[in-house]
Enzyme design. Structure first.
Site, PDB file in Angstrom:
ATOM      1  N   HIS A  37       6.629  -8.259  20.249  1.00 16.52           N
ATOM      2  CA  HIS A  37       5.430  -8.522  21.058  1.00 16.52           C
ATOM      3  C   HIS A  37       4.550  -7.298  21.149  1.00 16.52           C
ATOM      4  CE1 HIS A  37       8.714 -11.125  22.514  1.00 16.52           C
ATOM      5  NE2 HIS A  37       7.773 -12.038  22.385  1.00 16.52           N
TER       6      HIS A  37
ATOM      7  N   PRO B 116     -15.333   3.069 -17.252  1.00 19.27           N
ATOM      8  CA  PRO B 116     -14.207   4.020 -17.308  1.00 19.27           C
ATOM      9  C   PRO B 116     -13.526   4.091 -18.671  1.00 19.27           C
ATOM     10  CG  PRO B 116     -13.725   2.173 -15.827  1.00 19.27           C
ATOM     11  CD  PRO B 116     -15.152   2.067 -16.202  1.00 19.27           C
TER      12      PRO B 116
ATOM     13  N   THR C 123      -5.346  -3.838 -19.928  1.00 11.57           N
ATOM     14  CA  THR C 123      -6.200  -4.235 -21.050  1.00 11.57           C
ATOM     15  C   THR C 123      -6.321  -3.095 -22.046  1.00 11.57           C
ATOM     16  OG1 THR C 123      -7.450  -5.666 -19.595  1.00 11.57           O
ATOM     17  CG2 THR C 123      -8.518  -5.047 -21.652  1.00 11.57           C
TER      18      THR C 123
END
Ligand SMILES: Nc1ncnc2c1ncn2[C@@H]1O[C@H](COP(=O)(O)OP(=O)(O)OP(=O)(O)O)[C@@H](O)[C@H]1O
Length: 583
Positions: free
Chosen positions: A221, A566, A446
């Site tokens: 709580h 990039p 990638t």
């Protein structure tokens, strides 16, 4: 205010109950909003003992997620962190209790003890056969005879055992005996790096748990934990928690070496599944290796939360055959994991390539040729440059992609560094490129696979040309042709073209400039200088390009503006690194 996906703070509980009930055909709710918030199993077997639980809301999926055949017959919800009123509990008892009676399971909190306790007494006076079990499994605090231990996530084990017992047709006394035995055979403890915030409330500023801190032994709580300190690696946290749960001094858990246990790793709200699995991994090893117990069942997930608290709890339950059968028994309840949680040897060997492959064995030459030495210097230079540039490349990728381009390339560089001293046939140009392609398979992402494709194609081109392994290595013209073949393969598989805002915008002009200089006899160094210059201009030009490939293609144009791609920037990094080694 806390940023939650809600409509109005006051409707938080009601609307979430509506949604939960709509998600399973057997679930119903009593038509008593807002005072009576009860989810029940509308298809429950009326000949069986009913099992009810509940308490304040904000602990979802507890308790409504455990309603269903084989677990709870009904769950009574209060407002956030507030015990439900006696009338609501009584309404639940009257709805689901038949001749076989009802077991009411609650966690040990004053409000719940009073409201549920009073409802059970009232139900008895109305003629119902009713029993109540109060669960206190929190090992964080010293035991107090007045208030007892708090009830936290281990309560879900009690729901499961009681529910399975009731479903198996046990009478009320037996269901209570099994549930009580379970409650007395487990210990739990939580840890968190943030405090939860109730819907509609404003998070404390400064927060109670600061950046880089953790609290150990919290309730569910938001109440302060038993101790606070600097955040530690999860192995150390798990060790602290398990030592507390398993302590023979406090004797929270009566357990012998060789005992069988179940482990519950519970998210307190916003901890990622991966973090929970890391904690599970640490806890399993520690229970087995340090405490010498057999971890027979493992459950990892979100079982009992404290709103959005970034924390987790561990529960250890001592097992006997009866409990194992109860945990394994079938249930409809949506929040109980569908898999058995059985912990068995779980590693399988990686399959080896079968039949004829070109996965030949590669090895380092015993002595480096002139070319081999130059290759080694160039590769070292590339690796260092890429590793150094990784944070900057990640930062660029964070603006226009997913922020990992530099890290992906750094992983490749680290792999090359390792293989350079192990297996790359550095005197052989084609063999080295082929080896690099194999090495870079670990890179992922990638750019990883694109570099593998390019290097494979370049290796093929060099292999076909003469003098790949002579003392001086291939001619500039042969390198230029290999570069061209690499680009053809890259374009074929990536489907990207010049102008699409990818690494190709640096590579294509670089290859063109290198080829022109090499074929006009300007020498290797000049050709590389021209290539670097063209790559830098190409990479700079990407700042003004829209993206047609890769993750950037999903990013709004205005975000891309003035940020170079990039991947293109990375091409400049490694090309310049090669140039710096050429005499
Ligand atoms: N289709 C593509 N063709 C050529 N280059 C691409 C293509 N898609 C992305 N790239 C290049 O890859 C770079 C990003 O590399 P990275 O390895 O970070 O890829 P990613 O798309 O984020 O994939 P992942 O998240 O799997 O790593 C981009 O800056 C871009 O230069």
């Amino acid at each position: 205010m806390a940023s939650y996906f809600i409509n109005r703070p006051n409707d938080f509980v009601l609307e979430s109950i509506e949604g939960a009930v709509a998600s399973a055909p057997y679930l119903r709710r009593l038509d008593g909003f807002p005072e009576v918030k009860v989810i029940f199993d509308g298809e429950a077997d009326k000949s069986k003992v009913a099992v009810i639980s509940g308490g304040g809301s904000g602990h979802e999926p507890a308790h409504g997620g455990y309603v269903g055949r084989g677990m709870l017959t009904a769950a009574v919800a209060g407002d956030v962190f507030a015990s439900p009123p006696t009338e609501a509990v009584l309404a639940a008892i009257r709805t689901v209790t038949n001749k076989a009676g009802v077991l009411v399971i609650i966690k040990n909190y004053t409000g719940d003890r009073l409201n549920f306790g009073l409802a059970v007494e009232q139900a008895k006076s109305e003629g119902y056969k009713a029993k109540m079990l109060v669960v206190g499994d929190d090992c964080a605090l010293p035991y107090s005879h007045l208030v007892g231990r708090r009830g936290i996530a281990g309560t879900v084990f009690v729901h499961k055992v009681a529910g399975a017992s009731a479903a198996a047709g046990d009478d009320l006394a037996t269901v209570l005996r099994k549930a009580r035995g379970t409650a007395q055979s487990m210990g739990s403890m939580g840890v968190a790096t943030s405090v939860c915030t109730a819907p509609g409330s404003t998070p404390a500023d400064p927060p109670r748990i600061g950046r880089g801190e953790m609290e150990l032994g919290l309730g569910i709580h938001g109440e302060p934990g038993a101790s606070k300190g600097p955040l530690k690696p999860v192995d150390e946290i798990v060790a602290l928690v398990l030592h507390r749960i398993m302590s023979s001094e406090t004797d929270y858990l009566s357990i012998q070496q060789g005992a069988k246990v179940a482990l519950l790793v519970n998210s307190l709200g916003s901890v990622m599944p991966a973090e929970l699995h890391i904690a599970a991994n640490a806890a399993i090893s520690m229970l087995q290796d340090t405490f010498k117990v057999e971890v027979a069942r493992v459950y990892v997930g979100t079982f009992m939360t404290s709103l959005d608290m970034a924390g987790f709890s561990l529960t250890v339950l001592v097992l006997d055959d009866e409990r194992v059968a109860a945990l394994d028994a079938d249930t409809q309840a949506s929040a109980w994991p569908r898999c058995l949680g059985a912990h068995v040897p779980n590693k399988a060997p990686v399959p080896m390539p079968s039949g004829q492959t070109d996965e030949g064995h590669m090895s380092m030459p015993e002595q480096l040729s002139t070319f081999g030495a130059r290759m080694k210097t160039a590769l070292s230079s590339i690796c260092e440059a890429v590793i150094q540039a990784a944070p900057e490349l990640d930062a660029l990728d964070a603006k226009v992609g997913d922020g990992d381009c530099g890290s992906t390339l750094r992983r490749g560089a680290a792999a090359i560094k390792a293989d350079m001293t192990r297996c790359l046939p550095l005197n052989d140009a084609a063999g080295t490129l082929k080896g690099l392609a194999r090495t870079l398979r670990v890179m992922g992402g990638t750019s990883g696979v694109l570099y593998v494709i390019s290097l494979t194609a370049a290796a093929g081109a060099l292999h076909d040309s003469s003098a790949t392994s002579g003392n001086e290595g291939p001619s500039e013209q042969a390198w230029a042709d290999a570069f061209a073949q690499a680009l053809l393969a890259l374009q074929k598989y990536s489907r990207a073209q010049k102008g699409d805002r990818t690494m190709l915008d640096a590579l294509i002009p670089a290859q063109q400039a290198f080829s022109d200089a090499a074929h006009s006899g300007e020498g290797g160094k000049k050709a590389l200088e021209q290539a670097c210059k063209a790559a830098e201009e190409g990479a700079a030009a990407t700042k003004a390009m829209d993206a047609n490939a890769g993750r950037s293609s999903y990013v709004p144009e205005e975000v891309l503006r003035d940020v170079p791609d990039p991947g293109a920037q990375a091409v400049c990094v490694w090309l310049k690194a090669i140039l710096s080694t050429v005499q």
